[in-house]
Design a protein around this motif. Structure first.
Motif, PDB file in Angstrom:
ATOM      1  N   LEU A   1       0.837  -1.209   0.000  1.00 29.80           N
ATOM      2  CA  LEU A   1       0.000   0.000   0.000  1.00 29.80           C
ATOM      3  C   LEU A   1       0.868   1.253   0.000  1.00 29.80           C
ATOM      4  O   LEU A   1       0.582   2.220  -0.713  1.00 29.80           O
ATOM      5  N   ASP A   2       1.930   1.232   0.786  1.00 27.45           N
ATOM      6  CA  ASP A   2       2.824   2.388   0.846  1.00 27.45           C
ATOM      7  C   ASP A   2       3.496   2.640  -0.495  1.00 27.45           C
ATOM      8  O   ASP A   2       3.558   3.788  -0.967  1.00 27.45           O
ATOM      9  N   MET A   3       4.016   1.590  -1.114  1.00 28.00           N
ATOM     10  CA  MET A   3       4.741   1.777  -2.375  1.00 28.00           C
ATOM     11  C   MET A   3       3.816   2.263  -3.476  1.00 28.00           C
ATOM     12  O   MET A   3       4.170   3.152  -4.254  1.00 28.00           O
TER      13      MET A   3
ATOM     14  N   ASP B   1       3.486  13.865  -1.132  1.00 30.32           N
ATOM     15  CA  ASP B   1       2.342  14.765  -1.316  1.00 30.32           C
ATOM     16  C   ASP B   1       1.125  13.968  -1.777  1.00 30.32           C
ATOM     17  O   ASP B   1       1.038  13.550  -2.931  1.00 30.32           O
ATOM     18  N   SER B   2       0.175  13.767  -0.868  1.00 30.32           N
ATOM     19  CA  SER B   2      -1.001  12.958  -1.174  1.00 30.32           C
ATOM     20  C   SER B   2      -2.187  13.800  -1.621  1.00 30.32           C
ATOM     21  O   SER B   2      -3.324  13.313  -1.641  1.00 30.32           O
ATOM     22  N   THR B   3      -1.921  15.045  -2.005  1.00 24.27           N
ATOM     23  CA  THR B   3      -3.003  15.905  -2.494  1.00 24.27           C
ATOM     24  C   THR B   3      -3.730  15.235  -3.651  1.00 24.27           C
ATOM     25  O   THR B   3      -3.117  14.818  -4.627  1.00 24.27           O
ATOM     26  N   GLY B   4      -5.029  15.111  -3.533  1.00 25.62           N
ATOM     27  CA  GLY B   4      -5.808  14.477  -4.582  1.00 25.62           C
ATOM     28  C   GLY B   4      -5.886  12.970  -4.484  1.00 25.62           C
ATOM     29  O   GLY B   4      -6.558  12.328  -5.289  1.00 25.62           O
TER      30      GLY B   4
ATOM     31  N   ARG C   1      -2.459   6.944   3.724  1.00 21.34           N
ATOM     32  CA  ARG C   1      -1.899   6.258   4.885  1.00 21.34           C
ATOM     33  C   ARG C   1      -0.769   7.127   5.425  1.00 21.34           C
ATOM     34  O   ARG C   1      -0.141   7.873   4.688  1.00 21.34           O
ATOM     35  N   ASN C   2      -0.516   7.024   6.691  1.00 26.85           N
ATOM     36  CA  ASN C   2       0.635   7.718   7.262  1.00 26.85           C
ATOM     37  C   ASN C   2       1.891   6.963   6.864  1.00 26.85           C
ATOM     38  O   ASN C   2       2.058   5.783   7.197  1.00 26.85           O
TER      39      ASN C   2
END
Length: 466
Positions: free
Chosen positions: A359-361, A376-379, A384-385
């Motif tokens: 999930l992270d990758m 940057d998880s914008t959008g 996940r942290n």
């Protein structure tokens, strides 16, 4: 995100990479493509309009198709990221180096492969003549040789030969090493990295002299010249004999020279460093060192990684194997998250930690493709942290150790990288540049005007070739 598959430019298919997991979790359109392989994709010719690099030109056509059509599939032609693994990673790096690819993509990801590949000058038919002789075609006259080769069934010209890149002055203006050394490349955001044991099992299985019992000193010295030939072939006129002793001096402790396990481990380490890690670091330094110029976009954002976690499902491999070549593919494409047809249980026996790493990758990759920054998880549709991924710069050389508990580090095997990227080229007669970068082909990541100096250079080149 446009995927170029691996397979040594000899095999593979875009259809072998399922994208349903990353596309279901993230707001991204993924395109997988095929391209010509083997001799049909990379055999050099003397024809001016088709001197070689056919498989790479197929990729250019695929990207042109994406630019013209991807809106019809919900994609954004102004945010195209190319990514690939192994030979696909080679291809991505070559597209970053090619003036023909300028403006066709905006970000790039190379997994376990940057263009440390054999090169040849346009018109050098050594490889073509070798193929012709193997299938009883005369090499006395070029036209007759090509007519003979073209008249044969496909299977007759499918002899496995190491693919080579042609410096054709169109797709590729100089050798990949020269382009990285001079920092004369497209300006794009770039995420790139390797696994920590690229030759651990899968690739080393092709080497009968490497096994669980190690290797002898005689085997080490006998096979090293052959396995280093690909390194020498990156440099026009390179001679493998000039680097044999320096390589052994760099990797062998005289006190351990008769230990077969030590010899095997060092052999695999040097091949990984030479074929995978060193070209990756050199490209990271080249792209991050591109200068910021007033009328151009800001500096390219570069992020490097080394994957550290070997998945539990690979328990069939010897215990000395770390993260092998190709292991990253399972995580990037979300294979640990696949369920059975009814959705009642996990299809494969990955651990929950490994599902979280996957999930992270996927999030890092799509965040980077979306925003030029893996943090940057914008959008993003799901968040996940995650551990903060530091940006690579030529001075700091930060990278992320991707693991079930990831962590940042700096200067991956720095002395070994200097050996391969500075000492070896000097031994090959090259001049290693450490000064300020040139401007590169592409002035910006969104089709901004090219720098004037590069435009002048390109006009002169095309005038001379006309």
């Amino acid at each position: 995100m446009v995927w170029f598959h691996g397979g040594g430019w000899l095999g593979g298919s875009g259809a072998g990479y399922p994208a349903e997991i990353p596309t279901s979790l993230h707001n991204v359109v993924m395109v997988t493509v095929n391209y010509r392989l083997g001799n049909l994709g990379f055999l050099p010719t003397r024809d001016f309009d088709a001197p070689g690099n056919f498989g790479l030109l197929d990729m250019i056509k695929a990207l042109e198709w994406v630019r013209g059509n991807i809106r019809n599939f919900g994609g954004d032609p102004d945010r195209v990221t190319i990514f690939g693994e192994s030979a696909g990673g080679w291809a991505v790096s070559l597209l970053v180096m090619s003036p023909m690819a300028t403006g066709l993509f905006h970000r790039a990801i190379s997994q376990s492969g940057v263009a440390g590949v054999p090169v040849t000058q346009r018109g050098d038919l050594t490889q073509t003549e070798s193929l012709a002789l193997s299938v009883n075609c005369s090499t006395a006259f070029y036209d007759d040789m090509m007519s003979c080769l073209r008249g044969l069934p496909t299977e007759d010209v499918s002899t496995l030969m190491i693919p080579t890149v042609v410096i054709d002055r169109r797709f590729l203006l100089q050798s990949p090493w020269d382009l990285m050394n001079h920092k004369f490349i497209n300006r794009v955001d770039y995420l790139l990295g390797t696994n920590n044991d690229e030759f651990g099992f899968y690739l080393s299985s092709e080497y009968p002299y490497i096994d669980a019992d190690g290797m002898t000193r005689a085997e080490f010295e006998t096979y090293l010249p052959y396995d280093l030939q690909q390194i020498a072939d990156q440099y026009l006129g390179g001679n493998v004999d000039t680097i044999l002793q320096p390589v052994m001096d760099e990797y062998l402790d005289p006190g351990m020279a008769d230990d077969p396990i030590y010899l095997r481990d060092q052999y695999l380490q040097l091949l990984m460093d030479a074929w995978f890690t060193a070209p990756t670091v050199m490209m990271a330094k080249a792209e991050s060192g591109m200068p910021a110029i007033a009328w151009e976009a800001p500096r390219s954002r570069v992020y490097q990684y080394e994957l550290q976690h070997s998945a539990s499902v690979f328990s069939f491999r010897p215990p000395y194997v770390g993260v092998d070549h190709g292991d990253d593919l399972f995580l990037v494409f979300g294979i640990p998250l696949l369920r059975d047809e009814k959705g009642s249980y996990w299809k494969y026996s990955f651990t929950q930690e490994e599902r979280d790493l996957s999930l992270d990758m996927m999030a890092y990759w799509v965040n980077f493709a979306t925003n030029g920054d893996p943090n940057d998880s914008t959008g993003a549709a799901r968040m996940r942290n995650m551990v903060d991924w530091p940006r690579f710069t030529s001075s700091s050389q930060d990278y992320l150790q991707l693991d079930v508990t990831s962590s940042a580090d700096v200067r991956l095997r720095e002395s070994r990288m200097k050996f391969w990227n500075e000492e070896v080229p000097r031994l090959m007669g090259m001049h290693v540049h450490n000064h300020r970068a040139r401007a590169g082909f592409n002035a910006g990541t969104h089709g901004a005007p090219r720098s004037l100096s590069v435009l002048a250079f390109m006009l002169v080149m095309f005038y001379l070739l006309a």
